[in-house]
Structure formats: C-alpha cells, structure tokens
Design a protein around this motif. Structure first.
Motif, PDB file in Angstrom:
ATOM      1  N   MET A   1       0.912  -1.283   0.090  1.00 15.88           N
ATOM      2  CA  MET A   1      -0.083   0.062   0.087  1.00 15.88           C
ATOM      3  C   MET A   1       0.919   1.120  -0.166  1.00 15.88           C
ATOM      4  O   MET A   1       1.952   1.393   0.423  1.00 15.88           O
ATOM      5  N   LEU A   2       0.299   2.361  -0.477  1.00 14.06           N
ATOM      6  CA  LEU A   2       1.066   3.617  -0.743  1.00 14.06           C
ATOM      7  C   LEU A   2       0.615   4.614   0.521  1.00 14.06           C
ATOM      8  O   LEU A   2      -0.696   4.674   0.616  1.00 14.06           O
ATOM      9  N   TYR A   3       1.416   5.221   1.147  1.00 16.02           N
ATOM     10  CA  TYR A   3       1.182   6.128   2.598  1.00 16.02           C
ATOM     11  C   TYR A   3       1.682   7.436   2.274  1.00 16.02           C
ATOM     12  O   TYR A   3       2.769   7.529   1.776  1.00 16.02           O
ATOM     13  N   PHE A   4       0.836   8.438   2.013  1.00 15.42           N
ATOM     14  CA  PHE A   4       1.537   9.898   2.196  1.00 15.42           C
ATOM     15  C   PHE A   4       1.696  10.279   3.412  1.00 15.42           C
ATOM     16  O   PHE A   4       0.534  10.509   4.084  1.00 15.42           O
ATOM     17  N   ALA A   5       2.819  10.506   3.789  1.00 12.58           N
ATOM     18  CA  ALA A   5       3.266  11.467   5.070  1.00 12.58           C
ATOM     19  C   ALA A   5       3.704  12.748   4.654  1.00 12.58           C
ATOM     20  O   ALA A   5       4.414  13.158   3.680  1.00 12.58           O
ATOM     21  N   TYR A   6       2.876  13.778   5.405  1.00 13.89           N
ATOM     22  CA  TYR A   6       3.121  15.203   5.304  1.00 13.89           C
ATOM     23  C   TYR A   6       3.786  15.761   6.599  1.00 13.89           C
ATOM     24  O   TYR A   6       4.130  17.015   6.475  1.00 13.89           O
ATOM     25  N   GLY A   7       3.915  14.947   7.638  1.00 13.61           N
ATOM     26  CA  GLY A   7       4.623  15.482   8.869  1.00 13.61           C
ATOM     27  C   GLY A   7       5.607  14.996   9.363  1.00 13.61           C
ATOM     28  O   GLY A   7       6.429  14.385   8.410  1.00 13.61           O
ATOM     29  N   SER A   8       5.776  14.474  10.544  1.00 13.11           N
ATOM     30  CA  SER A   8       6.817  13.922  11.048  1.00 13.11           C
ATOM     31  C   SER A   8       7.340  12.523  10.418  1.00 13.11           C
ATOM     32  O   SER A   8       8.461  12.076  10.552  1.00 13.11           O
ATOM     33  N   ASN A   9       6.163  11.821   9.794  1.00 13.76           N
ATOM     34  CA  ASN A   9       6.531  10.552   9.387  1.00 13.76           C
ATOM     35  C   ASN A   9       7.158  10.792   8.055  1.00 13.76           C
ATOM     36  O   ASN A   9       7.540   9.651   7.471  1.00 13.76           O
ATOM     37  N   MET A  10       7.525  11.870   7.495  1.00 12.75           N
ATOM     38  CA  MET A  10       8.538  11.939   6.715  1.00 12.75           C
ATOM     39  C   MET A  10       9.622  11.823   6.726  1.00 12.75           C
ATOM     40  O   MET A  10      10.702  11.327   5.846  1.00 12.75           O
ATOM     41  N   ALA A  11      10.211  11.646   8.080  1.00 17.91           N
ATOM     42  CA  ALA A  11      11.360  11.445   8.390  1.00 17.91           C
ATOM     43  C   ALA A  11      11.648   9.925   8.247  1.00 17.91           C
ATOM     44  O   ALA A  11      11.058   9.024   8.896  1.00 17.91           O
ATOM     45  N   THR A  12      12.704   9.897   7.700  1.00 14.56           N
ATOM     46  CA  THR A  12      13.128   8.099   7.208  1.00 14.56           C
ATOM     47  C   THR A  12      13.417   7.517   8.568  1.00 14.56           C
ATOM     48  O   THR A  12      13.001   6.328   8.734  1.00 14.56           O
ATOM     49  N   GLN A  13      14.116   8.132   9.505  1.00 13.07           N
ATOM     50  CA  GLN A  13      14.437   7.450  10.682  1.00 13.07           C
ATOM     51  C   GLN A  13      13.006   7.024  11.462  1.00 13.07           C
ATOM     52  O   GLN A  13      12.674   5.977  12.002  1.00 13.07           O
ATOM     53  N   ARG A  14      12.291   8.208  11.413  1.00 15.95           N
ATOM     54  CA  ARG A  14      10.851   8.103  12.449  1.00 15.95           C
ATOM     55  C   ARG A  14      10.143   6.716  11.739  1.00 15.95           C
ATOM     56  O   ARG A  14       9.467   6.077  12.458  1.00 15.95           O
ATOM     57  N   ILE A  15       9.771   6.900  10.336  1.00 16.56           N
ATOM     58  CA  ILE A  15       9.027   5.696   9.896  1.00 16.56           C
ATOM     59  C   ILE A  15       9.771   4.353  10.006  1.00 16.56           C
ATOM     60  O   ILE A  15       8.943   3.471  10.384  1.00 16.56           O
ATOM     61  N   ALA A  16      10.959   4.485   9.904  1.00 15.55           N
ATOM     62  CA  ALA A  16      11.456   3.026   9.972  1.00 15.55           C
ATOM     63  C   ALA A  16      11.559   2.656  11.454  1.00 15.55           C
ATOM     64  O   ALA A  16      11.544   1.293  11.913  1.00 15.55           O
ATOM     65  N   ALA A  17      11.537   3.418  12.576  1.00 14.36           N
ATOM     66  CA  ALA A  17      11.266   2.979  13.784  1.00 14.36           C
ATOM     67  C   ALA A  17       9.793   2.579  14.002  1.00 14.36           C
ATOM     68  O   ALA A  17       9.436   1.881  15.271  1.00 14.36           O
ATOM     69  N   ARG A  18       8.994   2.906  13.360  1.00 12.58           N
ATOM     70  CA  ARG A  18       7.449   2.266  13.296  1.00 12.58           C
ATOM     71  C   ARG A  18       7.275   1.229  12.598  1.00 12.58           C
ATOM     72  O   ARG A  18       6.615   0.134  13.072  1.00 12.58           O
ATOM     73  N   VAL A  19       7.671   1.358  11.339  1.00 13.04           N
ATOM     74  CA  VAL A  19       7.146   0.203  10.331  1.00 13.04           C
ATOM     75  C   VAL A  19       8.370  -0.029   9.061  1.00 13.04           C
ATOM     76  O   VAL A  19       8.766   1.075   8.809  1.00 13.04           O
ATOM     77  N   PRO A  20       8.300  -1.158   8.696  1.00 12.93           N
ATOM     78  CA  PRO A  20       9.243  -1.195   7.242  1.00 12.93           C
ATOM     79  C   PRO A  20       8.466  -0.464   6.130  1.00 12.93           C
ATOM     80  O   PRO A  20       7.401  -0.837   5.901  1.00 12.93           O
ATOM     81  N   ALA A  21       9.274   0.360   5.509  1.00 15.43           N
ATOM     82  CA  ALA A  21       8.565   1.042   4.534  1.00 15.43           C
ATOM     83  C   ALA A  21       9.709   1.663   3.431  1.00 15.43           C
ATOM     84  O   ALA A  21      11.046   1.835   3.990  1.00 15.43           O
ATOM     85  N   ARG A  22       9.183   1.475   2.050  1.00 17.41           N
ATOM     86  CA  ARG A  22      10.173   1.792   1.298  1.00 17.41           C
ATOM     87  C   ARG A  22       9.872   3.307   0.530  1.00 17.41           C
ATOM     88  O   ARG A  22       8.817   3.603   0.174  1.00 17.41           O
ATOM     89  N   PHE A  23      10.777   4.163   0.546  1.00 16.33           N
ATOM     90  CA  PHE A  23      10.667   5.681  -0.351  1.00 16.33           C
ATOM     91  C   PHE A  23      10.224   5.197  -1.645  1.00 16.33           C
ATOM     92  O   PHE A  23      10.933   4.573  -2.385  1.00 16.33           O
ATOM     93  N   VAL A  24       9.078   5.934  -1.867  1.00 20.07           N
ATOM     94  CA  VAL A  24       8.807   5.962  -3.328  1.00 20.07           C
ATOM     95  C   VAL A  24       9.196   7.221  -4.048  1.00 20.07           C
ATOM     96  O   VAL A  24       9.915   7.368  -5.151  1.00 20.07           O
ATOM     97  N   GLU A 100      -2.859   7.165  -5.903  1.00 15.40           N
ATOM     98  CA  GLU A 100      -3.825   7.128  -4.974  1.00 15.40           C
ATOM     99  C   GLU A 100      -2.981   6.617  -3.765  1.00 15.40           C
ATOM    100  O   GLU A 100      -2.367   5.509  -3.778  1.00 15.40           O
ATOM    101  N   VAL A 101      -3.197   7.368  -2.609  1.00 16.31           N
ATOM    102  CA  VAL A 101      -2.601   7.022  -1.634  1.00 16.31           C
ATOM    103  C   VAL A 101      -3.419   7.221  -0.139  1.00 16.31           C
ATOM    104  O   VAL A 101      -4.470   7.962  -0.232  1.00 16.31           O
ATOM    105  N   GLN A 102      -2.937   6.544   0.778  1.00 21.39           N
ATOM    106  CA  GLN A 102      -3.792   6.689   2.072  1.00 21.39           C
ATOM    107  C   GLN A 102      -2.935   7.696   2.830  1.00 21.39           C
ATOM    108  O   GLN A 102      -1.686   7.776   2.754  1.00 21.39           O
ATOM    109  N   ALA A 103      -3.774   8.490   3.531  1.00 22.04           N
ATOM    110  CA  ALA A 103      -3.148   9.544   4.708  1.00 22.04           C
ATOM    111  C   ALA A 103      -4.169   9.470   5.735  1.00 22.04           C
ATOM    112  O   ALA A 103      -5.216   9.103   5.660  1.00 22.04           O
ATOM    113  N   TYR A 104      -3.476  10.190   6.637  1.00 20.00           N
ATOM    114  CA  TYR A 104      -4.280  10.541   7.874  1.00 20.00           C
ATOM    115  C   TYR A 104      -4.484  11.890   8.043  1.00 20.00           C
ATOM    116  O   TYR A 104      -3.763  12.798   7.705  1.00 20.00           O
ATOM    117  N   ILE A 105      -5.919  12.289   8.471  1.00 22.65           N
ATOM    118  CA  ILE A 105      -6.298  13.477   8.766  1.00 22.65           C
ATOM    119  C   ILE A 105      -6.782  13.534  10.270  1.00 22.65           C
ATOM    120  O   ILE A 105      -7.537  12.722  10.758  1.00 22.65           O
TER     121      ILE A 105
END
Length: 171
Positions: A1-24, A100-105
């Motif tokens: 799935m594709l996730y759009f991060a616009y806040g602190s989850n843009m941080a590579t270190q922060r997202i990696a500490a939460r879930v495995p994700a690949r930069f697109v 088409e991406v998932q995001a949090y509001i």
C-alpha cells in the motif's frame, strides 16, 4: 500500500522506527494546506492537512509498505481517535505521475496549538532531506514552535538524528 506522509513521518528514521517502509517519491497534494492544529497526546500541535484554496498545496513523501504493517502504523497514529484515514490523489514531483495514497487526517483539532521544537525539527529535517521546494521550507521554518518541558522526550526525539558511530574493528 502507498502512504502519504506530510508531517513527522516524512522522517526516514521515524518511519523506520515504526514500520518497514520503502521510499517511493516526493509528492504534491493540491488544494490542501498544512496545519499544526492536531492535538497530540503530549498536548502540543501535530501536523494535519486541511482542504484549502486551489492555490494551496502540501508537499510530502510517499512510502510503500506491506498492508500487514498498516495496523501498526494505525496504532502509532491513533486511528479512530486522534486521526482518521482518507484516500487522496497526489502528484509525483519528478514525473507528474499521479498516485492514489492513504493519509491520516486530524480528528482532535484545536486553535492555538504549537508544535514542540523537536516535532518541528522532524518535519523540517525531512522536508530538506527529500528536497522539497525552498518556499515550502521557508514556510515550515516560520512555524512558531515551543520548547518541550519534558527534556527526556526532547532528547529521545532528537536522538533520531544523532550520527551513527562507525563500528570499531578489533586489532
């Protein structure tokens, strides 16, 4: 799935500490604006996206992650309490390709909230790392933030940016 991060989850270190994700890619969400009015569990302002004029836009990062990791990210984001989810169409900054991406509001918004300096640092550092436009960086720099009274939390959050020590080889 594709996730759009616009806040602190843009941080590579922060997202990696939460879930495995690949930069697109980096992407643009038109007709929205970034707001720091989402009430965090610590009482400070966190990022949210808000529909706005056609001239407004939010920049962010698209991460790809396995769908079985989404419940973990949902827990970090407080899905259903702090944030709700939505699906949006964003545009790749490099190719104009749409995704088409998932995001949090935000679900717990309030006027007058400000982010802590460490949270603003997360957003700004990764906006720089991912090469977001200079005018957007200037707007982020202009966000008023305040110091977190919890020095331990501040240190823990800023530790994500500490340089990694090289391994010393035994001689």
């Amino acid at each position: 799935m594709l996730y759009f991060a616009y806040g602190s989850n843009m941080a590579t270190q922060r997202i990696a500490a939460r879930v495995p994700a690949r930069f697109v890619t980096t992407a643009l969400l038109p007709a929205y604006r970034l707001a720091f009015h989402q009430r965090g569990g610590d009482g400070s302002g966190k990022c949210d996206i808000v529909p706005a004029s056609a001239q407004s836009a939010v920049y962010g990062v698209i991460w790809e992650m396995a769908s079985h990791h989404k419940p973990t990210l949902d827990r970090y984001e407080g899905l259903g309490a702090a944030y709700n989810e939505t699906w949006l169409t964003v545009t790749d900054l490099a190719s104009d390709r749409q995704f088409e991406v998932q995001a949090y509001i935000g679900n717990l918004t309030a006027l007058g909230l400000r982010p802590y300096t460490w949270y603003k640092h997360h957003v700004l550092a990764e906006a720089r790392e991912h090469g977001l436009p200079a005018y957007y960086l200037r707007a982020l720099e202009g966000i008023e933030a305040h110091q977190d009274d919890n020095a331990e939390r501040h240190a823990r959050e800023m530790a994500l940016y500490a340089p990694i020590e090289p391994l010393m080889s035994a001689t």
